[in-house]
Write an enzyme that holds these catalytic residues in place. Structure first.
Site, PDB file in Angstrom:
ATOM      1  N   TYR A 101       0.824  -1.328   0.136  1.00 32.01           N
ATOM      2  CA  TYR A 101      -0.211   0.355  -0.031  1.00 32.01           C
ATOM      3  C   TYR A 101       1.031   1.228  -0.210  1.00 32.01           C
ATOM      4  CZ  TYR A 101      -2.864   4.195   1.849  1.00 32.01           C
ATOM      5  OH  TYR A 101      -3.816   4.596   2.183  1.00 32.01           O
ATOM      6  N   GLU A 189      -3.692   7.303  -4.041  1.00 36.77           N
ATOM      7  CA  GLU A 189      -3.635   6.033  -3.469  1.00 36.77           C
ATOM      8  C   GLU A 189      -2.981   5.622  -4.259  1.00 36.77           C
ATOM      9  OE1 GLU A 189      -6.077   4.854   0.724  1.00 36.77           O
ATOM     10  OE2 GLU A 189      -6.634   4.044  -1.347  1.00 36.77           O
TER      11      GLU A 189
END
Ligand code: GDP
Ligand code: MN
Length: 381
Positions: A101, A189
Site C-alpha cells: 500500500y 493512493e
C-alpha cells in the site's frame, strides 16, 4: 471531488508510474474488443467512486476476450455501495507476487502531505492501521522541499529489502508525490502496488480525491468530474450554489453558514436524532436558494422532518421566510417542518410565516428537539 481509477491512472502514467495498459468500456462488446486488442489475460474493473470493489465483485479476471465480455456483462449495471456501475476499465492483468500500500493524504494535524506505506497492501488499510499499526510507516513531507531522495529511499526500503525493488518503489513515490501536488489532491493512493514474479514494481489500482478549492485553477482536472457517478442530490446542490453532503439520518437540515450547520447536526445528535444531510444555503441567501434547498432535502425519502435553522446576519430572515412560503406553495410538503430563525428582519419573517400558516421560534434547542421528536415519532429523548 473524486475521480475514477482510470482517470487517476492516466495522471499517474503521465507522471511516469508503471501501470499496465487499459481502456474504458461501457458495453460488453467494447470490453471484448479491448481485451482482443490487449491480447493477454485482462482484469475487468468497475469504475465507481468507492473502495472495496474487489470484495463487492466489481473486479474480475478474464483469460480470453469472450470471458472479458461475460465479466463486463456481469459488472456493468451492478450496484456497489449504492452506486450503479456505468463503465468498466479493461486492463492487462498483472501477475502478482506481493501487494503493498502506498498513499499520500493531506494531514490536518501536521499540516502537511503525509506518506503512508505498508507492505501489507491490497486489503483495507484502515484494518491494518487499527490492528497492526507498526506495519505502516507514516512520513510527513515538508512542502517547501518536497519528497527528498533519502526519504523516498526510506519509504522504498520499508516496503522491500531488495535494493532494485526499493529503488523502483522510491521512484514511484516521487512520481506519486508530484502528481499529488500538481493535481491539487487531498488524497492519492496506489493500493495495491505490486511486485510481479519477474520482479517489476507496478501500480494496478489508483485513487485520487481532489480538493474542490484547487479546481478553479486546474481546468484540466476540473473536467474529470463525472456527475453521473455522483449522488444526484449533491450534483443538484452544487449546481444551485449550495454546500450539501448527504448523510444517512432522517432529520433534513437547512442551515445558513457552515459553522451553524455543524452545530445543528451536533444538536440533532445530542437530542437523539440523526441528520439526513449537511446543507449550507450560504451567507446572503435569496428565496431561490431556499426553494432549491427544500427541493433537494425533500427528494430524500429518508427525511421524516425538516429543520430550518437560520441566523440572520447578512442573511435576511424575511428572504428565507419568503423562500419557504414559495417553495411549499409550488411543492406542498409531505413531512413536518420546524423553523427556527433569529436575527436580521426577524419580526417581518415571523409575520410572513404566521400569515402563511407556519409557526416559527427563535430558540435553537427547542426547535431541534421538536424536529427530532417529529422525525422519530416521539421516541427520542
Ligand atoms: P479495490 O478492491 O476497489 O481496491 O480494487 P483493486 O483494483 O485494488 O482490486 C482488488 C484486488 O483484486 C487486488 O488487491 C488484487 O488482489 C486483485 N487484482 C486486481 N487487479 C489484478 C490483476 O491485474 N491481476 C491479479 N492477479 N489480481 C488483480
Ligand atoms: Mn485497491
Amino acid at each position: 471531488m473524486n475521480i475514477h481509477e482510470y482517470q487517476a491512472k492516466e495522471i499517474l502514467r503521465a507522471a511516469g508510474v508503471p501501470i499496465p495498459p487499459g481502456e474504458i468500456a461501457t458495453t460488453p462488446d467494447q470490453a471484448e474488443a479491448i481485451a482482443r486488442r490487449i491480447g493477454k489475460a485482462v482484469v475487468v474493473k468497475a469504475q465507481v467512486h468507492v473502495g472495496g470493489r474487489g470484495k463487492a465483485g466489481g473486479v474480475k479476471l478474464a483469460k480470453s476476450p469472450e470471458e472479458a465480455r461475460e465479466k463486463a456483462q456481469a459488472i456493468l449495471g451492478m450496484s456497489i455501495k449504492g452506486l450503479t456501475v456505468q463503465k468498466v476499465l479493461v486492463a492487462e492483468a498483472a501477475d502478482i507476487a506481493s501487494e503493498a500500500y502506498v498513499g499520500i493524504i493531506m494531514d490536518r494535524a501536521s499540516k502537511r502531505p503525509v506518506f503512508m506505506v505498508s507492505a501489507a497492501g491490497g486489503i483495507d488499510i484502515e484494518e491494518v492501521a487499527a490492528t497492526t499499526p507498526e506495519k505502516i510507516l507514516k512520513l510527513p513531507i515538508d512542502p517547501r522541499y518536497g519528497l527528498l531522495p533519502f526519504q523516498a529511499m526510506r519509504l522504498g526500503f520499508f516496503l522491500y529489502d531488495d535494493l532494485a525493488k526499493a529503488r523502483a518503489a522510491a521512484r514511484i513515490m516521487g512520481q506519486l508525490y508530484r502528481a499529488f501536488v500538481d493535481s491539487g489532491c487531498s488524497l492519492a493512493e496506489i493500493n495495491p502496488l505490486v511486485v510481479t514474479p519477474a520482479g517489476e514494481v507496478v501500480a494496478i489500482d489508483a485513487k485520487m480525491a481532489i480538493d474542490d478549492n484547487e479546481l478553479d485553477r486546474r481546468s484540466s482536472i476540473a473536467v474529470l468530474r463525472d456527475e453521473s457517478a455522483e449522488a444526484p442530490s449533491e450534483v443538484q446542490a452544487r449546481n444551485a450554489g449550495l454546500t450539501f453532503i448527504k448523510l444517512d439520518g432522517n432529520v433534513g437540515c437547512c442551515v445558513n453558514g457552515a459553522g451553524l450547520a455543524m452545530a445543528t447536526m451536533d444538536l440533532v445528535k445530542y437530542y437523539g436524532g440523526e441528520p439526513a444531510n449537511f446543507l449550507d444555503i450560504g451567507g446572503s441567501s435569496n428565496p431561490e436558494k431556499v426553494v432549491n434547498a427544500l427541493r433537494i432535502i425533500t427528494a430524500d425519502t429518508n427525511v421524516k422532518a425538516i429543520l430550518f435553522n437560520i441566523f440572520g446576519g447578512i442573511t435576511r430572515t424575511d428572504d428565507v421566510a419568503n423562500g419557504i412560503v414559495t417553495a411549499t406553495k409550488t411543492n406542498p410538503l409531505q413531512v413536518p417542518i420546524v423553523i427556527r430563525l433569529t436575527g436580521t428582519n426577524e419580526e417581518l419573517a415571523m409575520k410572513i410565516l404566521t400569515e402563511n400558516g407556519f409557526s416559527a421560534s427563535s430558540d435553537m434547542d427547542e426547535a431541534v428537539q421538536r424536529a427530532v421528536a417529529l422525525a422519530t415519532g416521539g421516541k427520542a429523548a
